[in-house]
Design a protein around this motif. Structure first.
Motif, PDB file in Angstrom:
ATOM      1  N   ALA A   3      -7.044  -0.919  -9.840  1.00 27.25           N
ATOM      2  CA  ALA A   3      -7.095   0.310  -9.052  1.00 27.25           C
ATOM      3  C   ALA A   3      -7.149   1.515  -9.981  1.00 27.25           C
ATOM      4  N   ARG A   4      -7.747   2.602  -9.490  1.00 26.52           N
ATOM      5  CA  ARG A   4      -7.695   3.848 -10.250  1.00 26.52           C
ATOM      6  C   ARG A   4      -6.570   4.697  -9.693  1.00 26.52           C
ATOM      7  N   ILE A   5      -5.471   4.748 -10.450  1.00 27.26           N
ATOM      8  CA  ILE A   5      -4.353   5.599 -10.062  1.00 27.26           C
ATOM      9  C   ILE A   5      -4.281   6.843 -10.956  1.00 27.26           C
ATOM     10  N   ASP A   6      -5.170   6.894 -11.949  1.00 34.35           N
ATOM     11  CA  ASP A   6      -5.312   8.088 -12.789  1.00 34.35           C
ATOM     12  C   ASP A   6      -6.468   8.896 -12.214  1.00 34.35           C
ATOM     13  N   GLN A   7      -6.181  10.111 -11.756  1.00 32.32           N
ATOM     14  CA  GLN A   7      -7.138  10.836 -10.939  1.00 32.32           C
ATOM     15  C   GLN A   7      -7.578  12.154 -11.565  1.00 32.32           C
ATOM     16  N   VAL A   8      -8.795  12.526 -11.218  1.00 31.36           N
ATOM     17  CA  VAL A   8      -9.329  13.863 -11.497  1.00 31.36           C
ATOM     18  C   VAL A   8      -9.822  14.414 -10.168  1.00 31.36           C
ATOM     19  N   MET A   9      -9.249  15.530  -9.725  1.00 26.40           N
ATOM     20  CA  MET A   9      -9.641  16.177  -8.486  1.00 26.40           C
ATOM     21  C   MET A   9      -9.923  17.645  -8.762  1.00 26.40           C
ATOM     22  N   ALA A  10     -10.620  18.291  -7.854  1.00 29.69           N
ATOM     23  CA  ALA A  10     -10.968  19.691  -8.083  1.00 29.69           C
ATOM     24  C   ALA A  10     -11.125  20.436  -6.768  1.00 29.69           C
ATOM     25  N   ARG A  11     -10.848  21.736  -6.821  1.00 28.20           N
ATOM     26  CA  ARG A  11     -11.124  22.651  -5.719  1.00 28.20           C
ATOM     27  C   ARG A  11     -12.151  23.664  -6.192  1.00 28.20           C
ATOM     28  N   SER A  12     -13.135  23.966  -5.331  1.00 29.52           N
ATOM     29  CA  SER A  12     -14.238  24.861  -5.694  1.00 29.52           C
ATOM     30  C   SER A  12     -14.977  24.344  -6.928  1.00 29.52           C
ATOM     31  N   ALA A  13     -15.070  23.050  -7.039  1.00 27.28           N
ATOM     32  CA  ALA A  13     -15.806  22.397  -8.119  1.00 27.28           C
ATOM     33  C   ALA A  13     -16.100  20.965  -7.681  1.00 27.28           C
ATOM     34  N   THR A  14     -17.129  20.394  -8.274  1.00 28.92           N
ATOM     35  CA  THR A  14     -17.511  19.011  -7.978  1.00 28.92           C
ATOM     36  C   THR A  14     -17.064  18.103  -9.111  1.00 28.92           C
ATOM     37  N   VAL A  15     -16.458  16.997  -8.747  1.00 24.98           N
ATOM     38  CA  VAL A  15     -16.095  15.974  -9.736  1.00 24.98           C
ATOM     39  C   VAL A  15     -17.225  14.952  -9.742  1.00 24.98           C
ATOM     40  N   GLY A  16     -18.008  14.965 -10.803  1.00 29.99           N
ATOM     41  CA  GLY A  16     -19.144  14.056 -10.879  1.00 29.99           C
ATOM     42  C   GLY A  16     -18.727  12.664 -11.298  1.00 29.99           C
ATOM     43  N   TYR A  17     -19.515  12.069 -12.146  1.00 33.83           N
ATOM     44  CA  TYR A  17     -19.278  10.694 -12.550  1.00 33.83           C
ATOM     45  C   TYR A  17     -17.953  10.551 -13.292  1.00 33.83           C
ATOM     46  N   ILE A  18     -17.155   9.567 -12.897  1.00 32.20           N
ATOM     47  CA  ILE A  18     -15.895   9.269 -13.575  1.00 32.20           C
ATOM     48  C   ILE A  18     -15.986   7.867 -14.162  1.00 32.20           C
ATOM     49  N   ARG A  19     -15.452   7.707 -15.373  1.00 33.72           N
ATOM     50  CA  ARG A  19     -15.546   6.419 -16.057  1.00 33.72           C
ATOM     51  C   ARG A  19     -14.284   6.183 -16.870  1.00 33.72           C
ATOM     52  N   THR A  20     -14.064   4.943 -17.226  1.00 35.20           N
ATOM     53  CA  THR A  20     -12.951   4.618 -18.103  1.00 35.20           C
ATOM     54  C   THR A  20     -13.413   4.655 -19.554  1.00 35.20           C
ATOM     55  N   LEU A  21     -12.473   4.949 -20.441  1.00 36.70           N
ATOM     56  CA  LEU A  21     -12.721   4.893 -21.874  1.00 36.70           C
ATOM     57  C   LEU A  21     -12.134   3.596 -22.431  1.00 36.70           C
ATOM     58  N   SER A  22     -12.291   3.398 -23.708  1.00 36.49           N
ATOM     59  CA  SER A  22     -11.779   2.171 -24.343  1.00 36.49           C
ATOM     60  C   SER A  22     -10.260   2.106 -24.218  1.00 36.49           C
ATOM     61  N   ALA A  23      -9.746   0.888 -24.194  1.00 38.68           N
ATOM     62  CA  ALA A  23      -8.307   0.678 -24.088  1.00 38.68           C
ATOM     63  C   ALA A  23      -7.593   1.265 -25.293  1.00 38.68           C
ATOM     64  N   THR A  24      -6.381   1.751 -25.047  1.00 34.99           N
ATOM     65  CA  THR A  24      -5.523   2.279 -26.107  1.00 34.99           C
ATOM     66  C   THR A  24      -4.255   1.420 -26.149  1.00 34.99           C
ATOM     67  N   GLY A  25      -3.209   1.963 -26.724  1.00 34.61           N
ATOM     68  CA  GLY A  25      -1.937   1.233 -26.743  1.00 34.61           C
ATOM     69  C   GLY A  25      -1.148   1.395 -25.461  1.00 34.61           C
ATOM     70  N   SER A  26      -1.757   1.963 -24.436  1.00 34.32           N
ATOM     71  CA  SER A  26      -1.090   2.195 -23.163  1.00 34.32           C
ATOM     72  C   SER A  26      -1.375   1.078 -22.172  1.00 34.32           C
ATOM     73  N   ASP A  27      -0.565   1.017 -21.104  1.00 31.63           N
ATOM     74  CA  ASP A  27      -0.836   0.080 -20.023  1.00 31.63           C
ATOM     75  C   ASP A  27      -1.803   0.677 -18.995  1.00 31.63           C
ATOM     76  N   HIS A  28      -2.265   1.906 -19.237  1.00 29.03           N
ATOM     77  CA  HIS A  28      -3.317   2.536 -18.442  1.00 29.03           C
ATOM     78  C   HIS A  28      -4.570   2.667 -19.310  1.00 29.03           C
ATOM     79  N   LEU A  29      -5.733   2.683 -18.660  1.00 27.20           N
ATOM     80  CA  LEU A  29      -6.968   3.059 -19.358  1.00 27.20           C
ATOM     81  C   LEU A  29      -7.193   4.555 -19.184  1.00 27.20           C
ATOM     82  N   PRO A  30      -7.715   5.231 -20.200  1.00 26.17           N
ATOM     83  CA  PRO A  30      -8.067   6.643 -20.014  1.00 26.17           C
ATOM     84  C   PRO A  30      -9.274   6.750 -19.087  1.00 26.17           C
ATOM     85  N   VAL A  31      -9.374   7.846 -18.355  1.00 27.23           N
ATOM     86  CA  VAL A  31     -10.561   8.118 -17.553  1.00 27.23           C
ATOM     87  C   VAL A  31     -11.144   9.464 -17.975  1.00 27.23           C
ATOM     88  N   ALA A  32     -12.457   9.550 -17.950  1.00 26.46           N
ATOM     89  CA  ALA A  32     -13.167  10.785 -18.265  1.00 26.46           C
ATOM     90  C   ALA A  32     -14.058  11.143 -17.088  1.00 26.46           C
TER      91      ALA A  32
END
Length: 301
Positions: free
Chosen positions: A266-295
């Protein structure tokens, strides 16, 4: 039997808001993994072929149509970036991350304008500050959340999203104004309380209360354009995040499942916006975290 399950699957997809939340947060539990109901249609398709059931195959058009209506758009290409777009990265770095320096380098490889981090603790915090400073000279940290920016930051302040039932120190939100070449943007960084799965069902009351507080803060924000980056411990389909999703735009393209990093569901790491559009969202390479980064790419209106 496959036909009946196909109709049930279609009903759950199309009318998931009807599933009650009064007992064990059943509705939120369903919505947390809603896209995965598409797998039920795949299994039912195989059963229908084995049984050579034309009725079941026709019935499968219902869940297929419902899934495509809800999630088909996320599979489309992200389109070309605009000249005034912002690239942002959101990451819960984990307070047990064994390689903060490597994590910081992974995030900067995406060349974002903004980086939002959660679970910042010493001494790892000092490593992030030192590693990110050359490319991101502007940053602010409040409690365990932080924001790094290529553009100047002003009016930074703590954001109170602490539920009443939590005792002791607890600072998981901040707000700052980002001065981009095109406009001022209010950036919010938040880490909402975790949800727990118990025998009685999903325990999400603290998360829901924190989402209410965050939604009220966004509603009261005077800067027109707002970007929210955070570990919200919920998907955009989860009604517990309705105080935010009802006020803000969510990603239009990409699934970007971010948790758990070992097998993202599931994607529980979110990017939201007001008066702006959130285009394509993707994950980045795994780090030392239990979450993946999203861009994600943000296009101000």
């Amino acid at each position: 039997m496959p036909a009946a399950f196909a109709v049930l699957t279609a009903g759950l997809l199309a009318f998931h808001r009807v599933v009650p939340n009064s007992v064990g947060r059943l509705g939120s539990s369903l919505e947390l993994f809603l896209p995965w109901l598409g797998l039920a249609a795949v299994v039912l398709f195989g059963l229908a072929l084995l049984r050579r059931s034309a009725t079941a195959l026709l019935a499968l058009l219902l869940p297929t149509a419902a899934w495509v209506h809800l999630f088909g758009g996320l599979l489309l290409p992200g389109g070309k970036p605009g000249a005034h777009d912002l690239v942002v990265v959101q990451h819960n770095v984990s307070d047990e991350n064994p390689d903060p320096a490597g994590t910081a380098r992974t995030l900067t490889d995406a060349e974002p304008d903004l980086i939002a981090l959660q679970e910042l603790v010493s001494p790892a915090l000092q490593v992030y500050e030192r590693t990110l400073a050359p490319a991101y000279p502007h940053h602010v940290v409040r409690g365990t959340v932080g924001l790094w920016s290529k553009h100047p930051l002003t009016d930074a302040r703590l954001l109170d999203v602490k539920p009443q039932g939590i005792a002791g120190p607890w600072s998981r939100g901040l707000r700052a104004v980002v001065h981009t070449p095109r406009a001022e943007i209010a950036a919010y960084v938040a880490h909402l309380p975790s949800i727990r799965v118990r025998a009685s069902g999903l325990a999400s009351s603290w998360r829901d209360e924190s989402a209410d507080l965050l939604g009220e803060a966004v509603a009261a924000e005077e800067v027109e354009t707002v970007i929210l980056l955070g570990d919200l411990n919920g998907t955009v389909d989860d009604r517990g995040l309705a105080p935010l999703t009802s006020r803000m735009n969510v990603a239009e393209r990409g699934f970007a499942f971010s948790f758990p990093a070992a097998f993202p569901l599931a994607r529980i790491d979110q990017v939201m916006a007001r008066s702006a559009t959130v285009g394509y969202i993707r994950t980045l390479s795994a780090t030392g975290s239990d979450h993946l980064p999203v861009a994600a790419r943000i296009t101000p209106h």
